[in-house]
Motif scaffolding. Sequence first.
Motif, PDB file in Angstrom:
ATOM      1  N   PRO A   1      72.582   9.762 -15.454  1.00  0.00           N
ATOM      2  CA  PRO A   1      71.466   8.937 -14.986  1.00  0.00           C
ATOM      3  C   PRO A   1      71.132   9.114 -13.510  1.00  0.00           C
ATOM      4  O   PRO A   1      70.089   8.689 -13.059  1.00  0.00           O
ATOM      5  CB  PRO A   1      71.933   7.504 -15.273  1.00  0.00           C
ATOM      6  CG  PRO A   1      73.412   7.591 -15.342  1.00  0.00           C
ATOM      7  CD  PRO A   1      73.728   8.960 -15.861  1.00  0.00           C
ATOM      8  N   HIS A   2      72.011   9.751 -12.763  1.00  0.00           N
ATOM      9  CA  HIS A   2      71.769   9.984 -11.340  1.00  0.00           C
ATOM     10  C   HIS A   2      71.674  11.484 -11.105  1.00  0.00           C
ATOM     11  O   HIS A   2      72.355  12.269 -11.754  1.00  0.00           O
ATOM     12  CB  HIS A   2      72.906   9.417 -10.484  1.00  0.00           C
ATOM     13  CG  HIS A   2      73.155   7.965 -10.730  1.00  0.00           C
ATOM     14  ND1 HIS A   2      72.300   6.978 -10.319  1.00  0.00           N
ATOM     15  CD2 HIS A   2      74.157   7.334 -11.380  1.00  0.00           C
ATOM     16  CE1 HIS A   2      72.777   5.803 -10.695  1.00  0.00           C
ATOM     17  NE2 HIS A   2      73.899   5.984 -11.342  1.00  0.00           N
ATOM     18  N   SER A   3      70.840  11.875 -10.161  1.00  0.00           N
ATOM     19  CA  SER A   3      70.768  13.304  -9.860  1.00  0.00           C
ATOM     20  C   SER A   3      72.042  13.692  -9.106  1.00  0.00           C
ATOM     21  O   SER A   3      72.468  13.018  -8.179  1.00  0.00           O
ATOM     22  CB  SER A   3      69.538  13.618  -9.016  1.00  0.00           C
ATOM     23  OG  SER A   3      69.582  12.912  -7.795  1.00  0.00           O
ATOM     24  N   ILE A   4      72.641  14.754  -9.574  1.00  0.00           N
ATOM     25  CA  ILE A   4      73.905  15.212  -8.989  1.00  0.00           C
ATOM     26  C   ILE A   4      73.709  16.637  -8.491  1.00  0.00           C
ATOM     27  O   ILE A   4      73.317  17.514  -9.262  1.00  0.00           O
ATOM     28  CB  ILE A   4      75.049  15.185 -10.022  1.00  0.00           C
ATOM     29  CG1 ILE A   4      75.263  13.772 -10.537  1.00  0.00           C
ATOM     30  CG2 ILE A   4      76.327  15.742  -9.436  1.00  0.00           C
ATOM     31  CD1 ILE A   4      76.274  13.692 -11.664  1.00  0.00           C
ATOM     32  N   ASP A   5      73.969  16.839  -7.230  1.00  0.00           N
ATOM     33  CA  ASP A   5      73.924  18.182  -6.685  1.00  0.00           C
ATOM     34  C   ASP A   5      75.337  18.726  -6.665  1.00  0.00           C
ATOM     35  O   ASP A   5      76.225  18.145  -6.039  1.00  0.00           O
ATOM     36  CB  ASP A   5      73.357  18.178  -5.261  1.00  0.00           C
ATOM     37  CG  ASP A   5      71.898  17.727  -5.245  1.00  0.00           C
ATOM     38  OD1 ASP A   5      71.186  18.043  -6.211  1.00  0.00           O
ATOM     39  OD2 ASP A   5      71.493  17.071  -4.274  1.00  0.00           O
ATOM     40  N   THR A   6      75.543  19.814  -7.377  1.00  0.00           N
ATOM     41  CA  THR A   6      76.870  20.414  -7.390  1.00  0.00           C
ATOM     42  C   THR A   6      76.885  21.576  -6.423  1.00  0.00           C
ATOM     43  O   THR A   6      75.993  22.429  -6.428  1.00  0.00           O
ATOM     44  CB  THR A   6      77.247  20.911  -8.792  1.00  0.00           C
ATOM     45  OG1 THR A   6      76.251  21.832  -9.239  1.00  0.00           O
ATOM     46  CG2 THR A   6      77.349  19.756  -9.771  1.00  0.00           C
ATOM     47  N   ALA A   7      77.860  21.563  -5.576  1.00  0.00           N
ATOM     48  CA  ALA A   7      77.995  22.633  -4.598  1.00  0.00           C
ATOM     49  C   ALA A   7      78.803  23.767  -5.217  1.00  0.00           C
ATOM     50  O   ALA A   7      79.948  23.567  -5.616  1.00  0.00           O
ATOM     51  CB  ALA A   7      78.688  22.108  -3.346  1.00  0.00           C
ATOM     52  N   MET A   8      78.186  24.906  -5.320  1.00  0.00           N
ATOM     53  CA  MET A   8      78.871  26.067  -5.870  1.00  0.00           C
ATOM     54  C   MET A   8      79.070  27.076  -4.749  1.00  0.00           C
ATOM     55  O   MET A   8      78.166  27.323  -3.955  1.00  0.00           O
ATOM     56  CB  MET A   8      78.037  26.694  -6.993  1.00  0.00           C
ATOM     57  CG  MET A   8      77.761  25.757  -8.158  1.00  0.00           C
ATOM     58  SD  MET A   8      79.210  25.413  -9.130  1.00  0.00           S
ATOM     59  CE  MET A   8      79.392  26.946  -9.989  1.00  0.00           C
TER      60      MET A   8
END
Length: 99
Positions: free
Chosen positions: A56-63
């Motif tokens: 439900p929340h935007s999640i930015d994944t750091a790759m």
Amino acid sequence: MPEITRDEVAHLAKLARLALSDEELDQFAEQIDGIIGNVSDVQKVAAEGVEPMSHPHSIDTAMREDVVEQILTQEQALSQAPKVDQHRFEVPQILGEQD
């Protein structure tokens, strides 16, 4: 008007090899009907143009980039081990295992 009947619940119970009382058949028919109603309500929501999401929340994944780096050699990894046997870590025997 119910979407699932008591007879349908009885049939499903028989297929699942469940012995249900008359009261349970009535109760489950009502509950399943409520679930079907809720799903129908969700399907009625105008969702055109809404992007599917897994959270439900935007999640930015750091790759990070996959970069080959220097790793420890076997000798370096074993150099700090308290005990070594045949170029492997030696650990205490547990759970009464036999060699």
